[in-house]
Design an enzyme around this catalytic site. Structure first.
Site, PDB file in Angstrom:
ATOM      1  N   GLY A  26       9.151   1.554  -3.225  1.00  0.00           N
ATOM      2  CA  GLY A  26       8.191   0.473  -3.265  1.00  0.00           C
ATOM      3  C   GLY A  26       6.722   0.910  -2.628  1.00  0.00           C
ATOM      4  O   GLY A  26       6.807   1.826  -1.853  1.00  0.00           O
ATOM      5  N   GLN A  69      -1.528   0.535   1.169  1.00  0.00           N
ATOM      6  CA  GLN A  69      -1.161   1.973   1.485  1.00  0.00           C
ATOM      7  C   GLN A  69      -1.926   2.977   0.745  1.00  0.00           C
ATOM      8  O   GLN A  69      -1.804   4.090   1.271  1.00  0.00           O
ATOM      9  CB  GLN A  69       0.491   2.000   1.278  1.00  0.00           C
ATOM     10  CG  GLN A  69       1.189   1.145   1.972  1.00  0.00           C
ATOM     11  CD  GLN A  69       2.655   1.378   1.638  1.00  0.00           C
ATOM     12  OE1 GLN A  69       3.247   0.734   0.698  1.00  0.00           O
ATOM     13  NE2 GLN A  69       3.281   2.151   2.296  1.00  0.00           N
ATOM     14  N   CYS A  92       9.266   3.576   5.422  1.00  0.00           N
ATOM     15  CA  CYS A  92       8.016   3.222   4.784  1.00  0.00           C
ATOM     16  C   CYS A  92       7.173   4.426   4.645  1.00  0.00           C
ATOM     17  O   CYS A  92       7.173   5.329   5.069  1.00  0.00           O
ATOM     18  CB  CYS A  92       7.099   2.262   5.615  1.00  0.00           C
ATOM     19  SG  CYS A  92       5.681   1.874   5.124  1.00  0.00           S
ATOM     20  N   LEU A  93       6.626   4.586   3.238  1.00  0.00           N
ATOM     21  CA  LEU A  93       5.947   5.795   2.919  1.00  0.00           C
ATOM     22  C   LEU A  93       4.561   6.158   3.834  1.00  0.00           C
ATOM     23  O   LEU A  93       4.109   6.951   4.132  1.00  0.00           O
ATOM     24  CB  LEU A  93       5.473   5.673   1.454  1.00  0.00           C
ATOM     25  CG  LEU A  93       6.467   5.856   0.459  1.00  0.00           C
ATOM     26  CD1 LEU A  93       5.808   6.027  -0.936  1.00  0.00           C
ATOM     27  CD2 LEU A  93       7.326   7.089   0.729  1.00  0.00           C
ATOM     28  N   HIS A 144       9.382  -6.547   2.194  1.00  0.00           N
ATOM     29  CA  HIS A 144       8.659  -5.338   3.038  1.00  0.00           C
ATOM     30  C   HIS A 144       7.432  -5.149   2.284  1.00  0.00           C
ATOM     31  O   HIS A 144       6.409  -5.037   2.877  1.00  0.00           O
ATOM     32  CB  HIS A 144       9.555  -3.934   2.770  1.00  0.00           C
ATOM     33  CG  HIS A 144       8.921  -2.946   3.365  1.00  0.00           C
ATOM     34  ND1 HIS A 144       9.470  -1.921   4.310  1.00  0.00           N
ATOM     35  CD2 HIS A 144       7.473  -2.138   3.076  1.00  0.00           C
ATOM     36  CE1 HIS A 144       8.571  -0.970   4.606  1.00  0.00           C
ATOM     37  NE2 HIS A 144       7.633  -1.061   3.936  1.00  0.00           N
ATOM     38  N   GLU A 145       7.267  -5.094   1.100  1.00  0.00           N
ATOM     39  CA  GLU A 145       6.056  -4.807   0.314  1.00  0.00           C
ATOM     40  C   GLU A 145       5.039  -6.005   0.272  1.00  0.00           C
ATOM     41  O   GLU A 145       3.872  -5.856   0.650  1.00  0.00           O
ATOM     42  CB  GLU A 145       6.306  -4.344  -1.071  1.00  0.00           C
ATOM     43  CG  GLU A 145       7.225  -3.276  -1.556  1.00  0.00           C
ATOM     44  CD  GLU A 145       6.609  -2.120  -0.672  1.00  0.00           C
ATOM     45  OE1 GLU A 145       5.348  -1.901  -0.433  1.00  0.00           O
ATOM     46  OE2 GLU A 145       7.360  -1.069  -0.268  1.00  0.00           O
ATOM     47  N   HIS A 172       3.062  -6.082   3.485  1.00  0.00           N
ATOM     48  CA  HIS A 172       1.915  -5.184   3.445  1.00  0.00           C
ATOM     49  C   HIS A 172       0.605  -5.668   3.091  1.00  0.00           C
ATOM     50  O   HIS A 172      -0.551  -5.419   3.300  1.00  0.00           O
ATOM     51  CB  HIS A 172       2.211  -3.942   2.455  1.00  0.00           C
ATOM     52  CG  HIS A 172       2.737  -2.960   3.051  1.00  0.00           C
ATOM     53  ND1 HIS A 172       2.354  -2.084   4.311  1.00  0.00           N
ATOM     54  CD2 HIS A 172       4.087  -2.245   2.677  1.00  0.00           C
ATOM     55  CE1 HIS A 172       3.306  -1.210   4.430  1.00  0.00           C
ATOM     56  NE2 HIS A 172       4.296  -1.183   3.599  1.00  0.00           N
TER      57      HIS A 172
HETATM   58 ZN    ZN Z   1       5.985  -0.033   3.501  1.00  0.00          ZN
END
Ligand code: ZN
Length: 184
Positions: A46, A51, A93-94, A137-138, A141
């Site tokens: 995701g 991000q 997380c990226l 999670h997304e 953000h």
């Molecule tokens: Zn993340």
């Protein structure tokens, strides 16, 4: 389109709330492509627009399974309209390369969003699977909330962040989720 640079924890725009999308214009369609290109390039499941430094309410998910090898999903202006149950989830997380920690999430959710064609949809995901956890999670953000804010053990989470040379937990951002945690 293009593979973008993923912002790391510590960058201001990861903490900024994102703005609603008023029209699924070409700009938004291009943003969605960039999100997919960047997410797949980093082997993520995701990725949310903030991000890559774009504070708009858009995220993409691909929680593929063996039965469904490529499963791209787009969420524009998402809203989690129902949530229940609790599940422990080990997340990364990226924006936090290599750092994983245990967090608490809702098990069952119902989300309403708009897709890349401007069509609204409602999706129900049950059982706390990867897709259910990833959507939460997304979605976070978009409100400047990060997975570490949900951590089950802040000391463990801090150790992990330190190990990977990331900034420490921000105590004022930690979420009060005692009731949710008591359901685990
Ligand atoms: Zn993340």
């Amino acid at each position: 389109m293009a593979i973008k640079k993923v912002l790391r924890y510590g960058e201001e725009s990861l903490r900024q709330p994102s703005k609603e999308v008023h029209k699924v214009s070409k700009k938004i369609v291009d943003l969605v492509r960039d999100l997919f290109d960047t997410m797949y390039a980093q082997n993520g499941v995701g990725l949310a627009a903030p991000q890559i430094g774009v504070n708009l309410r858009v995220f993409v998910v691909d929680a593929s399974t063996k039965d469904n090898p490529l499963d791209p999903m787009v969420f524009i202006n998402p809203k989690i309209i129902k949530k229940s149950g609790a599940i422990k989830s080990t997340e990364g997380c990226l924006s936090f390369p290599e750092a994983y920690t245990d967090v608490v999430r809702y098990k069952d959710i119902m989300v309403k969003a708009t897709n890349e064609h401007g069509k609204s949809f409602v999706m129900e995901v049950k059982g706390g699977n990867l897709l259910a956890r990833c959507i939460q999670h997304e979605n976070d953000h978009l409100d400047g909330i990060l997975f570490i804010d949900h951590c089950l053990n802040r000391f463990e989470a801090d150790e992990v962040l330190k190990k990977y040379h990331l900034p420490p937990i921000e105590p004022d951002k930690l979420l009060d989720e005692e009731e949710l945690k008591s359901q685990l």
